[in-house]
Design a protein around this motif. Structure first.
Motif, mmCIF file in Angstrom:
data_model
loop_
_atom_site.group_PDB
_atom_site.id
_atom_site.type_symbol
_atom_site.label_atom_id
_atom_site.label_comp_id
_atom_site.label_asym_id
_atom_site.label_seq_id
_atom_site.Cartn_x
_atom_site.Cartn_y
_atom_site.Cartn_z
ATOM 1 N N HIS A 92 0.832 -1.200 0.000
ATOM 2 C CA HIS A 92 0.000 0.000 0.000
ATOM 3 C C HIS A 92 0.866 1.249 0.000
ATOM 4 C CE1 HIS A 92 -2.313 3.346 1.664
ATOM 5 N NE2 HIS A 92 -3.368 2.753 1.128
ATOM 6 N N THR A 93 1.845 1.281 0.889
ATOM 7 C CA THR A 93 2.659 2.472 1.080
ATOM 8 C C THR A 93 4.141 2.112 1.050
ATOM 9 O OG1 THR A 93 0.959 3.525 2.459
ATOM 10 C CG2 THR A 93 3.219 4.342 2.702
ATOM 11 N N ILE A 94 4.899 2.944 0.367
ATOM 12 C CA ILE A 94 6.352 2.885 0.453
ATOM 13 C C ILE A 94 6.765 4.121 1.227
ATOM 14 C CG2 ILE A 94 8.525 3.118 -0.820
ATOM 15 C CD1 ILE A 94 7.244 1.504 -3.093
ATOM 16 N N THR A 95 7.524 3.934 2.291
ATOM 17 C CA THR A 95 8.056 5.066 3.036
ATOM 18 C C THR A 95 9.570 5.056 2.858
ATOM 19 O OG1 THR A 95 8.102 6.217 5.169
ATOM 20 C CG2 THR A 95 8.028 3.809 5.265
ATOM 21 N N LEU A 96 10.090 6.158 2.331
ATOM 22 C CA LEU A 96 11.500 6.235 1.957
ATOM 23 C C LEU A 96 12.387 6.779 3.073
ATOM 24 C CD1 LEU A 96 11.200 7.741 -1.636
ATOM 25 C CD2 LEU A 96 11.742 5.382 -1.038
ATOM 26 N N TYR A 97 13.481 6.077 3.287
ATOM 27 C CA TYR A 97 14.510 6.526 4.237
ATOM 28 C C TYR A 97 15.894 6.447 3.606
ATOM 29 C CZ TYR A 97 10.957 6.800 7.767
ATOM 30 O OH TYR A 97 9.832 7.160 8.470
ATOM 31 N N ILE A 98 15.955 6.615 2.282
ATOM 32 C CA ILE A 98 17.238 6.730 1.593
ATOM 33 C C ILE A 98 17.207 8.017 0.781
ATOM 34 C CG2 ILE A 98 17.788 4.267 1.534
ATOM 35 C CD1 ILE A 98 16.817 4.174 -1.358
ATOM 36 N N GLY A 99 18.303 8.730 0.792
ATOM 37 C CA GLY A 99 18.382 10.015 0.108
ATOM 38 C C GLY A 99 18.303 9.894 -1.400
ATOM 39 N N ALA A 100 18.019 11.004 -2.056
ATOM 40 C CA ALA A 100 17.841 11.044 -3.508
ATOM 41 C C ALA A 100 19.030 10.473 -4.260
ATOM 42 C CB ALA A 100 17.552 12.475 -3.961
ATOM 43 N N VAL A 101 20.244 10.725 -3.784
ATOM 44 C CA VAL A 101 21.452 10.237 -4.455
ATOM 45 C C VAL A 101 21.446 8.712 -4.540
ATOM 46 C CG1 VAL A 101 23.972 10.080 -4.238
ATOM 47 C CG2 VAL A 101 22.816 12.238 -3.796
ATOM 48 N N ASN A 102 20.892 8.059 -3.531
ATOM 49 C CA ASN A 102 20.881 6.596 -3.485
ATOM 50 C C ASN A 102 19.593 5.960 -4.003
ATOM 51 O OD1 ASN A 102 23.486 6.388 -2.268
ATOM 52 N ND2 ASN A 102 22.554 7.118 -0.382
ATOM 53 N N GLN A 103 18.670 6.775 -4.504
ATOM 54 C CA GLN A 103 17.387 6.247 -4.970
ATOM 55 C C GLN A 103 17.393 5.802 -6.424
ATOM 56 O OE1 GLN A 103 14.511 9.324 -4.250
ATOM 57 N NE2 GLN A 103 14.875 9.312 -2.051
ATOM 58 N N ALA A 104 18.253 6.375 -7.247
ATOM 59 C CA ALA A 104 18.208 6.146 -8.699
ATOM 60 C C ALA A 104 18.195 4.665 -9.066
ATOM 61 C CB ALA A 104 19.364 6.854 -9.379
ATOM 62 N N GLU A 105 19.027 3.882 -8.414
ATOM 63 C CA GLU A 105 19.131 2.456 -8.731
ATOM 64 C C GLU A 105 17.843 1.690 -8.448
ATOM 65 O OE1 GLU A 105 22.025 -1.329 -7.610
ATOM 66 O OE2 GLU A 105 22.543 0.675 -6.918
ATOM 67 N N TRP A 106 17.012 2.198 -7.535
ATOM 68 C CA TRP A 106 15.820 1.474 -7.081
ATOM 69 C C TRP A 106 14.512 2.070 -7.606
ATOM 70 C CZ3 TRP A 106 18.767 -2.139 -5.740
ATOM 71 C CH2 TRP A 106 19.935 -1.906 -5.031
ATOM 72 N N LEU A 107 14.578 3.196 -8.263
ATOM 73 C CA LEU A 107 13.383 3.915 -8.685
ATOM 74 C C LEU A 107 12.431 3.044 -9.508
ATOM 75 C CD1 LEU A 107 13.441 7.591 -9.687
ATOM 76 C CD2 LEU A 107 12.110 6.014 -11.039
ATOM 77 N N ASP A 108 12.910 2.432 -10.569
ATOM 78 C CA ASP A 108 12.040 1.602 -11.412
ATOM 79 C C ASP A 108 11.466 0.429 -10.622
ATOM 80 O OD1 ASP A 108 12.364 3.184 -13.690
ATOM 81 O OD2 ASP A 108 14.101 2.041 -14.377
ATOM 82 N N TYR A 109 12.299 -0.204 -9.802
ATOM 83 C CA TYR A 109 11.824 -1.324 -8.992
ATOM 84 C C TYR A 109 10.692 -0.886 -8.062
ATOM 85 C CZ TYR A 109 11.649 -4.531 -5.037
ATOM 86 O OH TYR A 109 11.207 -5.369 -4.025
ATOM 87 N N LEU A 110 10.881 0.207 -7.352
ATOM 88 C CA LEU A 110 9.872 0.657 -6.389
ATOM 89 C C LEU A 110 8.567 1.028 -7.093
ATOM 90 C CD1 LEU A 110 12.183 2.645 -3.962
ATOM 91 C CD2 LEU A 110 11.168 0.373 -3.607
ATOM 92 N N ILE A 111 8.653 1.678 -8.226
ATOM 93 C CA ILE A 111 7.438 2.008 -8.983
ATOM 94 C C ILE A 111 6.760 0.728 -9.476
ATOM 95 C CG2 ILE A 111 6.603 3.062 -11.127
ATOM 96 C CD1 ILE A 111 8.495 5.417 -10.532
ATOM 97 N N SER A 112 7.553 -0.283 -9.848
ATOM 98 C CA SER A 112 6.986 -1.541 -10.361
ATOM 99 C C SER A 112 6.186 -2.304 -9.305
ATOM 100 C CB SER A 112 8.095 -2.447 -10.906
ATOM 101 O OG SER A 112 8.781 -3.118 -9.858
ATOM 102 N N LEU A 113 6.340 -1.954 -8.042
ATOM 103 C CA LEU A 113 5.574 -2.591 -6.972
ATOM 104 C C LEU A 113 4.134 -2.075 -6.921
ATOM 105 C CD1 LEU A 113 8.275 -2.668 -4.150
ATOM 106 C CD2 LEU A 113 7.570 -4.543 -5.669
ATOM 107 N N HIS A 114 3.849 -1.019 -7.658
ATOM 108 C CA HIS A 114 2.512 -0.431 -7.762
ATOM 109 C C HIS A 114 1.885 -0.098 -6.408
ATOM 110 C CE1 HIS A 114 2.740 -1.429 -11.979
ATOM 111 N NE2 HIS A 114 2.981 -2.688 -11.658
ATOM 112 N N PRO A 115 2.626 0.640 -5.571
ATOM 113 C CA PRO A 115 2.013 1.032 -4.292
ATOM 114 C C PRO A 115 0.929 2.084 -4.544
ATOM 115 C CG PRO A 115 4.029 2.249 -4.618
ATOM 116 C CD PRO A 115 3.946 1.250 -5.752
ATOM 117 N N LYS A 116 0.082 2.264 -3.574
ATOM 118 C CA LYS A 116 -0.923 3.323 -3.673
ATOM 119 C C LYS A 116 -0.290 4.686 -3.398
ATOM 120 C CE LYS A 116 -4.980 0.642 -3.203
ATOM 121 N NZ LYS A 116 -4.816 -0.002 -4.458
#
Length: 129
Positions: A67-91
Motif C-alpha cells: 500500500h505504502t512505500i516510506t523512503l529513508y534513503i536520500g535522492a542520491v541513493n534512490q536512482a538504482e531502485w526507482l524503477d523497482y519501487l514504482i513496479s511494486l505499484h504502491p498506492k
C-alpha cells in the motif's frame, strides 16, 4: 511472496530499513509495529527489526499488495531502485524529510501513485497514516 502473512490495506514497505535504533527508519518500524500496521523492512543491511527480517533491496524481491512505500534513503541513493519501487505499484510513496527527489516524485505521480512529502512518524502520531 515472502510476506504472505501480511495482508492489509496499509502494508508498508520501509525502504532503507536498519537495525540501528538511532535511525528514523528504525523509529518508523517501531511506530508501525506499535500501531498494528504491517510492514516489510527492506535495505542493504541485514538483520531483523521488530520480528521482521530486513529483505535485501539489491535482490529486488517480488512483493505484492504494498500500500505504502516510506523512503529513508536520500535522492542520491534512490536512482538504482526507482524503477523497482514504482513496479511494486504502491498506492502511495511517502518522501520523508531528506528523501525529496523531484524526478522520482514526478515518475510516481505519472504512474498513478500518490506521492507526498511528509513524515511517516508525524503521520502516525497524528493519526493521518
Amino acid at each position: 511472496m515472502e510476506a504472505g502473512k501480511k495482508m492489509s490495506e496499509k502494508l508498508t514497505l520501509i525502504v532503507g530499513a536498519t537495525t540501528n535504533p538511532s535511525r528514523y527508519a528504525y523509529f518508523a518500524a517501531s511506530r508501525l509495529d506499535n500501531a498494528g500496521v504491517p510492514f516489510i523492512p527492506i535495505g542493504i543491511k541485514s538483520g531483523e527489526v521488530f520480528g521482521e527480517k530486513i529483505l535485501d533491496l539489491r535482490t529486488k524481491p517480488d512483493l505484492e499488495n504494498i500500500h505504502t512505500i516510506t523512503l529513508y534513503i536520500g535522492a542520491v541513493n534512490q536512482a538504482e531502485w526507482l524503477d523497482y519501487l514504482i513496479s511494486l505499484h504502491p498506492k502511495r510513496i511517502i518522501f520523508n524529510p531528506g528523501t525529496e527527489n523531484p524526478l522520482f516524485f514526478q515518475r510516481a505521480k505519472a504512474a498513478g501513485i500518490e506521492a507526498i512529502h511528509a513524515c511517516t512518524l508525524v503521520m502516525l502520531s497524528s493519526h493521518q497514516y
